[in-house]
Each structure stands twice: as C-alpha cells, then as structure tokens.
Design an enzyme around this catalytic site. Structure first.
Site, PDB file in Angstrom:
ATOM      1  N   SER A   5      -9.691  -0.796   7.193  1.00 14.75           N
ATOM      2  CA  SER A   5      -8.996  -0.978   5.911  1.00 14.75           C
ATOM      3  C   SER A   5      -8.575  -2.307   5.465  1.00 14.75           C
ATOM      4  O   SER A   5      -8.191  -2.097   3.255  1.00 14.75           O
ATOM      5  CB  SER A   5      -8.113   0.459   5.573  1.00 14.75           C
TER       6      SER A   5
ATOM      7  N   SER B 104      -9.877   0.981   3.098  1.00 16.61           N
ATOM      8  CA  SER B 104      -8.728   1.749   2.531  1.00 16.61           C
ATOM      9  C   SER B 104      -7.409   1.732   1.378  1.00 16.61           C
ATOM     10  O   SER B 104      -7.229   1.705   0.455  1.00 16.61           O
ATOM     11  CB  SER B 104      -8.306   2.574   3.078  1.00 16.61           C
TER      12      SER B 104
ATOM     13  N   LYS C 270       0.990  -1.218  -0.193  1.00 14.82           N
ATOM     14  CA  LYS C 270       0.216  -0.111  -0.058  1.00 14.82           C
ATOM     15  C   LYS C 270       0.893   1.039   0.251  1.00 14.82           C
ATOM     16  O   LYS C 270       1.843   0.903   0.503  1.00 14.82           O
ATOM     17  CB  LYS C 270      -0.727  -0.172   0.989  1.00 14.82           C
TER      18      LYS C 270
END
Lengths: 96, 481
Positions: free
Chosen positions: B178, B154, B79
């Site tokens: 997330s 996310s 990420k």
C-alpha cells in the site's frame, strides 16, 4: 469453491453484518472471486509443513507471532508482583 | 523560488540559515494545497490554523532549541489511519467518520518531537483495503501525473499529496504494497521498512502481522532522513525492535559496487505489461553498469504468496475489525431492537463493500470447517516465503523486481476481480516475509507515466536498499553512464 448462498447468510450472522436481500448477489460474486484466489493455495501450494527454523519462536506460526523477536517478547513479558501479573491500563489511550 | 519543490535537505538548509521561517514554509504548502488539492483530492482534512500556530511557536523558540533534527520546522502529512491527537482519524470509513483520536501514534510523536508540523490527513482505501483509493467513503483521489488515472492505494492520498508538491513527505501504511504501489504509480520513492523497524503503536489495525508504517518521498535521501528519525524500538509496540542501523547517510554513499543483486525469474514470468517488464529489466542493467553483479535466481511463484496474503490479511481483518460494533467504537445505527440487531446494522451501515467482503471472507477462512484448508495452509505458505527469502539473502544482497504488473488503472475502470488483486502480485511477498522493500521510479517511462521497481533486502538491512536506491537515482540524475 464450496460456498453457497446459505453459507453467505451464516457468514453474515457470524460476522455480525446485516446483508440486505438486494446486496446479496453482488457480495456473493465478490466473495467467490476471493475464494477462487484462495483456492490457488489448495491446488498449487504444497500442503506439508515447510522446513522450520531452529528457533522455537518459529516452530508454531499459529501460536507465536511469526515475527516477534525472542528478545522483544522477553522484554515485553508481563512482570509479576506478589505472584500476580501486573497489567497497566491507560484509559485515555483506549482507542482503536 | 518555489519552496514546495525543494527536497528535505534543501529545506533544512534554508531554515537553518534563516533564509526562510517555519511559518513561511508552512504557508507556502498551505497555499499550494489550496491551489492543487481541489482537483486532486489527496487530503481528507487540512489543519491550516493548527499548522500555522505550530509553525509560529517553532519560530519563536530560542536559537539553541531549534533545528535539533533534519526535519525540524518541515511540514508533513499522515495517512488517515495513523492516530493524531485531537485530530480526526477516520480510516476513510463512515464507521469512524466522527472519531477524534485521543492520542498520537508513536511515529507522529517522534516527528512532533523532531519539530515536524502536521499539515493534514490523507485519503486512503477504507481501512487500507484496496489498491486504487477508490474505496474511500469520502472522496476520489486523482493521480497528479494523469488526472484520469488512480494514484494507487491504499496510501493513494499520501502519494498524491507528495507527488503534487503539497507536502515534502508523507506517512502511509503498507500491508501488502500500500505504500510501494502508489509510489510506483505516482513516480515516488516508497519504503516499507522491516517488520518491527518502525512502531505500529497508533496505526489502526487491519492485518497486524503484515502491516508497517511506510514513508513516501520524492527523493531517496529524503526517505533516509525520515526513516532515520522514525526507526527504533518503542515500548508501546511489542513487535518493534532496535536494528542498530548506524549512520544510514554514510552507508548509503557506498554505492553498489560488489553487491550481488538477484532477479527472481518467476516474478518476470508472471503475466505483466511488457513495457513495464522492459523498464524494470533496463533498471537492472543500470545496476550492472554501476558495478553490481546482477543474476537471475529461483523463487516460488508470487501468485501463491498473493493467495496466502489475502487469506491471512482477511482473517486478521475480521478479528481486528470486530471491535467496530457501534457500542465500543464507531458509527451506531438507529435501527434495530436487540443488541445483536444494532451491532449488525451499525456494521452494515458503517463499513463499505470492500471491507464487508474481506470481513466475511476472513470469517469464512477461520471457520472450523475451512481453517485447515485455507488459514493454516496460508500460514504455512507465509513461512515458506519467509524461508525462501532468508535463503535468497544468504546468496544475494538485494532482490530486484517490478512493483506492479501494469500501469495505473483509469478512475472508475471496471476490472475483473482477479485483476484487482493482481495489482499486489509483486509486493505482498515482502510483507509475508517481513523484509524491507522500496519502490523506486525507473528511468524509463511508459506512455509518459512512471514505472516502479522494487529493491528488497534481508530484515534490518535497509542500509543495502538505500545504497542501491541512491546509486540508481544519482546515476539517472547525473547521466553517469
């Protein structure tokens, strides 16, 4: 939710974020939604302190990291040399 | 053979036996990214040349220096809020658009040392704030299972990357769900480890007391493999610790016979999609058939935890993101005559709407007038959730509940404010309590789309989660019932 547009202006100053006139309305509405969510705490959650654990590390959640393990805290406590705290600063790792 | 569909165990076997080289494997994934990612948009950056170079170097090592870990020679993605040396780390924000990290996060270092090959950085909601990945400043990511829907967030880019077979596993971060929520939306296994089990050093801070680096894989065993490599104390992260997990592969084989699993009544009473509820209850029944004792249990309403989560995370975000002022870090505005004006304009231009909103809200709940009403009350509520979980785990080995109250929204779908936040309803409690939680796909799908359920255990007991998850996954695959 006791948030007024005047307070929004104050908040933007405190947060150091310039909010344009045309953005204010949408931001205000979004913020109010978050505040409404937070109001559940005030209305529904009990206000009294929960029964705390034995460990002093859990007694004041606002002062001590709530998840910091005592061993880890002691292990990572700054070391003293000649009565001064020894701090190491690595410049190349100075990043967010 | 299509290498991209293989599990980590299978890939390690192929590499070890010399049937494929690291370069061949890397090229296969890069080719797949080229074919798929144009329409999915999982990646913010792909490091083609660097990945090929690294693969070539690994292939050239002498035999006794190869295959030191089960992840040796296998590509991964991270990420874009996890620092990777000499590579961009943008947090999907204009604020850090040109930031090149001068160091790597400990989790990335550990993967490098274990022979990992970084393929790319994945899209996300800006600074991790959001649950659709639509809050990225750079691009839209689509759900690989249904292109009109969001992949969740996310860590939506990481989930989409794994679900589209462009990488075998990816790292995400989980502050309030997330990793688990996108795992549920993309039909993956998503683990949020115990707070402190994995180092947070090099994870760009959003809400430090809640977030953890998480893992996204297609299979449970793959998740165990990656977790085993990453777990452990890191001197650079004072909140990390060694939980002495032992041999997690061996532990995970023990099955669920004799385990006591609790279903929190209050979670199932919340307003949720009835098909999702049915799918999760069916998963619970499977555990019963596998030999576990499944019982309903009492816990407080998750919506109180949700409120506490948004207060605490916003408060911490307003503090953590104060450093991005265009002078110390981040985008600097060309407008403004005083230092204050430059700060304010830099932050206004660099941050997106959701981030601005959370910072303002965080400032509000920390203000002298409101601190007691909101922040202190939220901290007390977090302690209450934590105690409740501790008490629950005195009686139960695992807690089973839904991951999300509904199905993934459509891209661009306008949701009510509260509906947006409600997506985190069942996931935030684990973050407040610091306990490990994993999202797994239910066997039953809804309208052809996956539904996720969570398994939670007490701190440091990922082994119990792996036992439950592996047993359930195998039962589904083998049709043992």
């Amino acid at each position: 939710m006791p948030l007024s547009k005047k307070e929004l202006k104050k908040l933007s100053e405190l947060s150091c974020i310039a909010v344009k006139e045309e953005e204010q309305e949408a931001l205000f509405s979004d913020l109010c939604a978050l505040c409404l969510l937070a109001d559940r705490l005030v209305k529904e959650a009990p206000a009294e302190e929960p029964v705390l654990l034995d460990s002093p590390f859990f007694s004041r959640a606002d002062e001590v990291h709530p998840f910091a393990h005592p061993e880890a805290l002691l292990e990572n406590a700054p070391k003293k040399k000649d009565g001064f705290l020894v701090l190491s600063v690595k410049k190349e790792e100075d990043a967010p | 053979m299509n290498l991209c569909t293989y599990s980590l165990t299978e890939l390690a076997g192929l590499l070890c036996s010399g049937q494929i080289s690291c370069l061949e494997l890397t090229n296969a994934y890069l080719e797949r990214i080229g074919q798929e990612d144009g329409s999915i948009g999982a990646y913010l950056s792909v490091f083609k040349e660097q990945a090929r170079k690294r693969a070539g170097e690994l292939d050239a090592l002498p035999a006794d220096e190869k295959y030191k870990t089960p992840l040796w020679g296998i590509p991964f993605a991270a990420k874009d809020n996890i620092c990777t040396k000499d590579r961009p780390t943008t947090c999907a924000s204009r604020m850090l658009e040109n930031f090149i990290s001068p160091y790597s996060a400990t989790v990335v270092e550990r993967l490098y040392k274990g022979g990992g090959i970084l393929l790319g950085k994945t899209n996300m909601d800006e600074f991790g704030m959001g649950n659709t990945t639509e809050n990225s400043a750079f691009k839209v990511t689509r759900n690989p299972l249904c292109a009109h829907r969001v992949p969740g967030g996310s860590s939506g880019g990481s989930a989409a990357a794994v679900a589209s077979f462009t990488v075998p596993y990816a790292l995400g971060s989980d502050t309030g769900g997330s990793v688990r929520q996108p795992a549920a939306f993309c039909g993956l296994v998503g683990l949020k480890p115990t707070y402190g089990a994995l180092s947070r050093y090099g994870l760009v801070a959003f809400a430090s007391s809640l977030e953890q680096v998480g893992i996204l894989t297609r299979e449970v065993k793959d998740c165990i493999t990656v977790f085993s490599e990453l777990a452990g104390r890191d001197i650079k992260d004072a909140t990390s610790r060694d939980f002495s997990y032992g041999d997690l592969f061996k532990e995970s084989e023990k099955g669920v016979k004799g385990l006591k699993i609790g279903l929190p009544v209050s979670f199932f009473e919340e307003n949720m999609d009835k098909d999702v509820k049915e799918a999760v209850l069916e998963a619970a029944k499977s555990f019963e058939k596998l030999g576990a004792r499944v019982e309903m249990m009492q816990m407080s309403l998750p919506r109180q935890a949700l409120a506490a989560y948004y207060v605490i995370s916003s408060a911490e975000a307003s503090s953590n993101l104060a450093r991005y002022d265009g002078v110390r870090y981040g985008h600097r505005s060309s407008k403004g005559e005083s230092a204050e004006q430059i700060y304010a304009n830099s932050r206004a231009e660099g941050f997106g709407d959701e981030v601005k909103k959370r910072i303002l809200f965080g400032t509000y709940v920390l203000s002298a007038d409101q601190k007691d009403a909101y922040y202190m009350r939220a901290r007390r509520q977090a302690n209450r959730v934590r105690l409740e979980f501790m008490n629950a785990f005195e009686e139960f080995d695992l807690i089973l509940c839904p991951t999300t109250p509904g199905m993934p929204p459509y891209l661009g779908e306008k949701q009510e404010h509260c509906a947006v936040y409600n997506s985190d309803l069942f996931t935030v409690s684990a973050n407040l309590a610091g306990v490990p939680a994993m999202s797994l796909p239910c066997k039953k799908k809804v309208s052809g789309l996956p539904v996720g359920f969570q398994l939670m255990a007490s701190r440091g007991r990922e082994d119990l989660i792996f036992r439950g998850a592996l047993a359930y996954e195998r039962e589904g695959r083998d049709g043992a019932l």
